[in-house]
Design a protein around this motif. Structure first.
Motif, PDB file in Angstrom:
ATOM      1  N   THR A  60       0.826  -1.210   0.000  1.00  0.00           N
ATOM      2  CA  THR A  60       0.000   0.000   0.000  1.00  0.00           C
ATOM      3  C   THR A  60       0.857   1.255   0.000  1.00  0.00           C
ATOM      4  O   THR A  60       1.809   1.365   0.768  1.00  0.00           O
ATOM      5  CB  THR A  60      -0.935   0.006   1.227  1.00  0.00           C
ATOM      6  N   PRO A  62       0.532   4.921   1.068  1.00  0.00           N
ATOM      7  CA  PRO A  62      -0.327   5.829   1.822  1.00  0.00           C
ATOM      8  C   PRO A  62      -0.090   7.310   1.489  1.00  0.00           C
ATOM      9  O   PRO A  62      -0.736   8.181   2.063  1.00  0.00           O
ATOM     10  CB  PRO A  62       0.082   5.532   3.263  1.00  0.00           C
ATOM     11  N   ASP A  64       0.359  10.972  -0.777  1.00  0.00           N
ATOM     12  CA  ASP A  64      -0.477  11.767  -1.679  1.00  0.00           C
ATOM     13  C   ASP A  64       0.096  11.818  -3.093  1.00  0.00           C
ATOM     14  O   ASP A  64      -0.470  12.481  -3.958  1.00  0.00           O
ATOM     15  CB  ASP A  64      -0.610  13.202  -1.140  1.00  0.00           C
ATOM     16  N   PRO A  95      -1.371   7.181  -5.617  1.00  0.00           N
ATOM     17  CA  PRO A  95      -1.566   7.634  -4.235  1.00  0.00           C
ATOM     18  C   PRO A  95      -2.740   6.911  -3.575  1.00  0.00           C
ATOM     19  O   PRO A  95      -3.759   6.640  -4.219  1.00  0.00           O
ATOM     20  CB  PRO A  95      -1.879   9.127  -4.374  1.00  0.00           C
ATOM     21  N   HIS A  96      -2.572   6.597  -2.300  1.00  0.00           N
ATOM     22  CA  HIS A  96      -3.626   5.966  -1.482  1.00  0.00           C
ATOM     23  C   HIS A  96      -4.207   4.714  -2.140  1.00  0.00           C
ATOM     24  O   HIS A  96      -5.410   4.470  -2.086  1.00  0.00           O
ATOM     25  CB  HIS A  96      -4.736   6.971  -1.163  1.00  0.00           C
ATOM     26  N   SER A  97      -3.339   3.937  -2.756  1.00  0.00           N
ATOM     27  CA  SER A  97      -3.775   2.724  -3.445  1.00  0.00           C
ATOM     28  C   SER A  97      -2.929   1.543  -3.001  1.00  0.00           C
ATOM     29  O   SER A  97      -1.859   1.707  -2.426  1.00  0.00           O
ATOM     30  CB  SER A  97      -3.638   2.890  -4.962  1.00  0.00           C
TER      31      SER A  97
END
Length: 194
Positions: A60, A62, A64, A95-97
């Motif tokens: 992951t 986390p 931006d 991002p965030h994936s």
């Protein structure tokens, strides 16, 4: 707490057939720290020896911003477990994936316990800088208990419920303290060998 495996002692008290029973269990607790700007998780956390297991490594981002050129390598005791793949390259994680990696794991050894898996590697941040991965993941390895009741049959005569069937453990580890619950009662079986 630092990354690693810890054990939590759990006590259970109950009454069975009018007798008080107290049992203690040692439950593994897994603690992992984030590795740089990546979060890593291996699931499920329990695998069974002498059975082909499916695992997923969840990587992951986390941040931006996206990360690029992710290179990961799993370090593990090859005498205890075989993995279908141990080196991975991921071009980009937005991002965030998360990026999921599916693996197969197999152990021919009858070993119960915690298995440490190291993860090392590197990746490039959006600003061009390189960051590194150095993480520890854990798996619990144990035997498989797979209980089945074949040909179940209930009968009722003279106010008594009778239950018949064949209890089969098609796993590879002995089941202990087995109790069969059925409508109208229960039966303590004890041990059911594999």
């Amino acid at each position: 707490l630092g990354s690693g495996s810890y054990y939590l002692l759990v006590s259970a008290s109950y009454s069975y057939n009018g007798q008080s029973v107290e049992q203690q269990y040692s439950v593994p607790i897994y603690v992992s720290q984030s590795s740089g700007n990546l979060y890593l998780k291996l699931s499920p956390s329990v695998i069974y020896y002498q059975v082909l297991n499916g695992l997923t490594l969840n990587v992951t981002n986390p941040l931006d911003v996206p990360i690029y050129n992710i290179s990961l390598r799993l370090l593990y005791p090859q005498s205890l477990i075989q993995l279908s793949q141990s080196e991975f390259y991921i071009e980009k994680i937005p991002p965030h994936s998360s990026y999921l990696i599916n693996l197969s794991a197999f152990s021919s050894q009858q070993v119960n316990g915690i298995l440490g898996i190291g993860v090392i590697g590197s990746y490039r941040l959006g600003n061009g800088l390189t960051d590194y991965v150095d993480a520890n993941l854990t798996l619990t390895m144990t035997g498989l208990i797979r209980l089945e009741i074949l040909s179940p049959n209930f009968s009722y005569a003279n106010g008594t419920v009778t239950f018949n069937g064949v209890l089969l453990n098609s796993g590879n580890a002995q089941a202990n303290n087995v109790i069969i619950y059925y409508p109208g009662g229960s039966q303590y079986i004890g041990q059911v060998p594999a």
